[in-house]
Design an enzyme around this catalytic site. Structure first.
Site, PDB file in Angstrom:
ATOM      1  CB  SER A 137      -9.951  46.593   8.086  1.00 45.14           C
ATOM      2  OG  SER A 137      -9.393  45.354   7.692  1.00 45.14           O
ATOM      3  CG  ASP A 187      -2.109  47.823   5.948  1.00 45.75           C
ATOM      4  OD1 ASP A 187      -1.757  46.007   4.923  1.00 45.75           O
ATOM      5  OD2 ASP A 187      -2.541  47.493   5.749  1.00 45.75           O
ATOM      6  CG  HIS A 214      -4.672  45.798   8.310  1.00 43.15           C
ATOM      7  ND1 HIS A 214      -4.478  46.980   7.331  1.00 43.15           N
ATOM      8  CD2 HIS A 214      -6.164  45.097   8.945  1.00 43.15           C
ATOM      9  CE1 HIS A 214      -6.000  46.413   6.426  1.00 43.15           C
ATOM     10  NE2 HIS A 214      -6.469  45.763   8.088  1.00 43.15           N
TER      11      HIS A 214
END
Length: 256
Positions: A137, A187, A214
């Site tokens: 991320s 996600d 995610h």
């Protein structure tokens, strides 16, 4: 004390993800493989904290966590121990301003410093060999510019729904290392970010974790660590899924 601080840091997570992290933390057995260290880096307000496992081994895997996590996440996930047990050195940095703020409370807002942080860290610890970078991320805003701007220093890149530095991607070398691009099905595995990674890295493969959020590694740590070891070694262990890409290690040393 540290566990309480980590629980506070996880407060920004969705409840389901927080539960997954808490379960990993409760189940983790510390075998004394991972050590806590700090190193001073120019232009950082505080020493950079990192977790180090595997000692002075010639192949290094470097982890950069996401905004809601910390270096400790990679430890309780079992990734650092698994790599050290397989003959790799594994390092997870605490990004300044995130997690339990073990690298200080001040975030890195300067774009130049953000793009150079991993290179400066490796220089500071005296690491002169290629590294396999794992970014999750937000961690991609640190990991991707290092890999794209220093392809000769990167053995491979494992992106977990990671951000991509568009400026660094523009005009990036065509000699980029192999990349494993991992997403959770809940996600955005078909997003423009996912496609950009696949288009940018000539040697790449995408893996989608079913029914995963995610931070998909939280849903299936065993599979994630198996994929990581397969990508690092180029060989799938018995019962593990094979990959079409593998890290490209070199023996060259770099001048600091």
């Amino acid at each position: 004390m540290l566990f309480s601080a980590l629980l506070l840091a996880y407060g920004g997570l969705a409840n389901g993800n927080a539960d997954l992290v808490a379960s990993l933390e409760a189940a983790y057995q510390d075998r004394g493989v991972v050590s806590s260290k700090t190193v001073a880096i120019a232009d950082l307000a505080a020493p950079l904290h990192y977790l180090d496992a595997g000692g002075s081994i010639s192949k290094l895997v470097l982890f950069v966590h996401g905004a809601a996590f910390s270096a400790r996440t990679w430890q309780v996930l079992g990734s650092l121990d698994a790599l050290a047990g397989a003959g790799y050195r594994a390092i997870a940095i605490d990004v300044p301003g995130y997690g339990a703020q073990l690298s200080g409370a001040q975030k890195v807002h300067d774009n130049a410093l953000r793009r150079e942080l991993l290179a400066r860290f490796l220089d500071a610890i005296g690491w002169r060999r290629p590294v396999l970078v794992v970014s999750a991320s937000m961690g991609g805003s640190f990991g991707s510019p290092f890999v794209l701007g220093n392809p000769q220093r990167a053995a491979g890149y494992l992106s977990v729904a990671a951000m991509l530095d568009e400026a660094a991607a523009t005009g990036a070398s065509k000699s980029l290392p192999p990349a494993l691009v991992v997403w959770g099905s809940e996600d955005a595995p078909e997003s423009s970010r996912a496609h950009s990674h696949m288009q940018l890295f000539p040697q790449s493969q995408k893996i989608v974790f079913p029914d995963a959020p995610h931070p998909c590694y939280l849903k299936d740590p065993t599979r994630f660590n198996q994929l990581l070891l397969t990508f690092a070694s180029g060989r799938a262990a018995a019962g593990a899924e094979p990959l079409t890409v593998a890290a490209r290690w070199g023996a060259e040393q770099f001048e600091l």
